[in-house]
Design a protein around this motif. Structure first.
Motif, PDB file in Angstrom:
ATOM      1  N   GLU A 107      36.425  -8.979  66.437  1.00 55.02           N
ATOM      2  CA  GLU A 107      36.831  -9.897  65.137  1.00 55.02           C
ATOM      3  C   GLU A 107      37.354 -11.132  65.613  1.00 55.02           C
ATOM      4  O   GLU A 107      37.180 -12.081  65.197  1.00 55.02           O
ATOM      5  CB  GLU A 107      37.786  -9.171  64.430  1.00 55.02           C
ATOM      6  N   GLN A 108      38.557 -11.016  66.626  1.00 52.34           N
ATOM      7  CA  GLN A 108      39.360 -12.194  67.040  1.00 52.34           C
ATOM      8  C   GLN A 108      38.261 -13.193  67.756  1.00 52.34           C
ATOM      9  O   GLN A 108      38.321 -14.370  67.590  1.00 52.34           O
ATOM     10  CB  GLN A 108      40.330 -11.880  68.066  1.00 52.34           C
ATOM     11  N   SER A 161      32.401 -17.170  68.697  1.00 56.10           N
ATOM     12  CA  SER A 161      31.412 -16.200  69.493  1.00 56.10           C
ATOM     13  C   SER A 161      30.720 -15.506  68.587  1.00 56.10           C
ATOM     14  O   SER A 161      31.153 -14.910  67.448  1.00 56.10           O
ATOM     15  CB  SER A 161      32.245 -15.415  70.447  1.00 56.10           C
ATOM     16  N   SER A 162      29.420 -15.583  68.619  1.00 52.52           N
ATOM     17  CA  SER A 162      28.585 -14.882  67.767  1.00 52.52           C
ATOM     18  C   SER A 162      28.138 -13.364  68.162  1.00 52.52           C
ATOM     19  O   SER A 162      28.316 -12.470  67.677  1.00 52.52           O
ATOM     20  CB  SER A 162      27.116 -15.494  67.453  1.00 52.52           C
ATOM     21  N   LYS A 163      27.724 -13.175  69.669  1.00 50.43           N
ATOM     22  CA  LYS A 163      27.419 -12.175  70.291  1.00 50.43           C
ATOM     23  C   LYS A 163      28.661 -11.571  71.015  1.00 50.43           C
ATOM     24  O   LYS A 163      28.996 -12.276  72.192  1.00 50.43           O
ATOM     25  CB  LYS A 163      26.134 -12.151  70.926  1.00 50.43           C
ATOM     26  N   THR A 164      28.997 -10.785  70.654  1.00 51.31           N
ATOM     27  CA  THR A 164      30.457 -10.288  71.069  1.00 51.31           C
ATOM     28  C   THR A 164      30.558  -8.625  71.472  1.00 51.31           C
ATOM     29  O   THR A 164      30.080  -7.880  70.617  1.00 51.31           O
ATOM     30  CB  THR A 164      31.695 -10.618  70.401  1.00 51.31           C
TER      31      THR A 164
END
Length: 281
Positions: A181-182, A188-191
């Motif tokens: 979430e952070q 960032s989109s893909k995490t």
């Protein structure tokens, strides 16, 4: 480590097609956890559903008029689903437009008037179902423990529980992290599920991030997940995935990816981190 050979995996999968098969396997193979077997059954069902749904659409048309007619004539959904080799809820998803056209479903849902009625709308707002058909439909949905909205939600909850367990393990070992979430709030989109602010070393390999998977990984699932992991590697460097319910022992090796089925018992910090960890399960 809960890993099994490809040969053993085939033996289990060949006898695992239904919930009844799952019960039999639990008695025949007490060495295999329920979570592993249920995960295998879910994967098998998902893959079969993709093929069977396409075949059913070709046979019955987009609005499944013959199936809707048979249902209205009294044929149980379970019988119709068996004929299409589909779980009840997957067949019902195909039939929803036809049922609405026949006046069995209204457009008024908890989300307002909608043309795209979803299966979960029937659960959340059962008034959308015509009164004389309500019990039949709700009972059929309730009987499907593999593809119903309730089973989907249970899988989501389980995934989140294992993500929270991973976070608790990291916090208990004072490993600073940035959560998914952070990372997303930072753009960032893909995490991955967690980014380690200080990398750790596992079996001599650097780990910058960890992704949690509440499932069992066979070679096909791993190949489906691999592009996701590569995107993390490209962005954050080498990392680790935890398949909590185990994996087949013939997964292809990836030098940038540590694959485990639990949080490692032994690891150490990198970059002058002043602690060497030995974890307790």
């Amino acid at each position: 480590t809960m890993s099994i050979s490809q040969e053993e995996l085939h033996q289990v999968q060949d006898n695992l097609n239904t919930v009844d098969d799952l019960r039999r396997q639990l008695h025949a193979r007490p060495d295999l956890p329920y979570e592993l077997l249920f995960s295998l059954l879910s994967h098998r069902t998902t893959r079969h559903v993709k093929k069977a749904t396409s075949a059913s659409k070709r046979r019955n048309g987009e609005n499944t008029p013959d199936l809707v007619r048979d249902f209205l004539a009294g044929t149980p959904l379970a019988v119709l689903a068996a004929g299409e080799t589909l779980p009840v809820c997957e067949l019902l998803r195909l039939m929803l437009p036809g049922l609405r056209r026949q006046g069995i479903l209204t457009r008024e849902t908890r989300r307002g008037a909608r043309d795209d009625i979803k299966l979960k709308d029937l659960i959340l707002t059962p008034q959308v179902i015509r009164a004389d058909m309500r019990e039949r439909l709700l009972h059929a949905i309730d009987e499907d423990c593999l593809r119903s909205p309730a089973s989907d939600e249970a899988a989501n909850i389980m995934g989140r529980e294992y993500e929270h367990m991973l976070l608790r393990k990291l916090q208990a070992r004072n490993i600073p992290v940035t959560t998914e979430e952070q990372l997303q709030r930072l753009g960032s989109s893909k995490t991955p599920d967690v980014y380690l602010e200080v990398p750790i070393e596992v079996d001599g390999r650097v780990v910058n991030w960890i992704d949690s998977k509440a499932t069992f990984a066979d070679r096909l699932l791993f190949s489906e997940n691999r592009p996701q992991f590569r995107s993390y590697v490209n962005r954050f460097g080498p990392g680790m995935v935890i398949y909590w319910f185990g994996f087949v022992d013939s997964l292809p090796r990836d030098d940038d990816l540590v694959v485990v089925d639990r949080f490692p018992e032994h690891f150490k910090g990198i970059a002058n981190m002043p602690m060497c960890y030995t974890t307790v399960q």
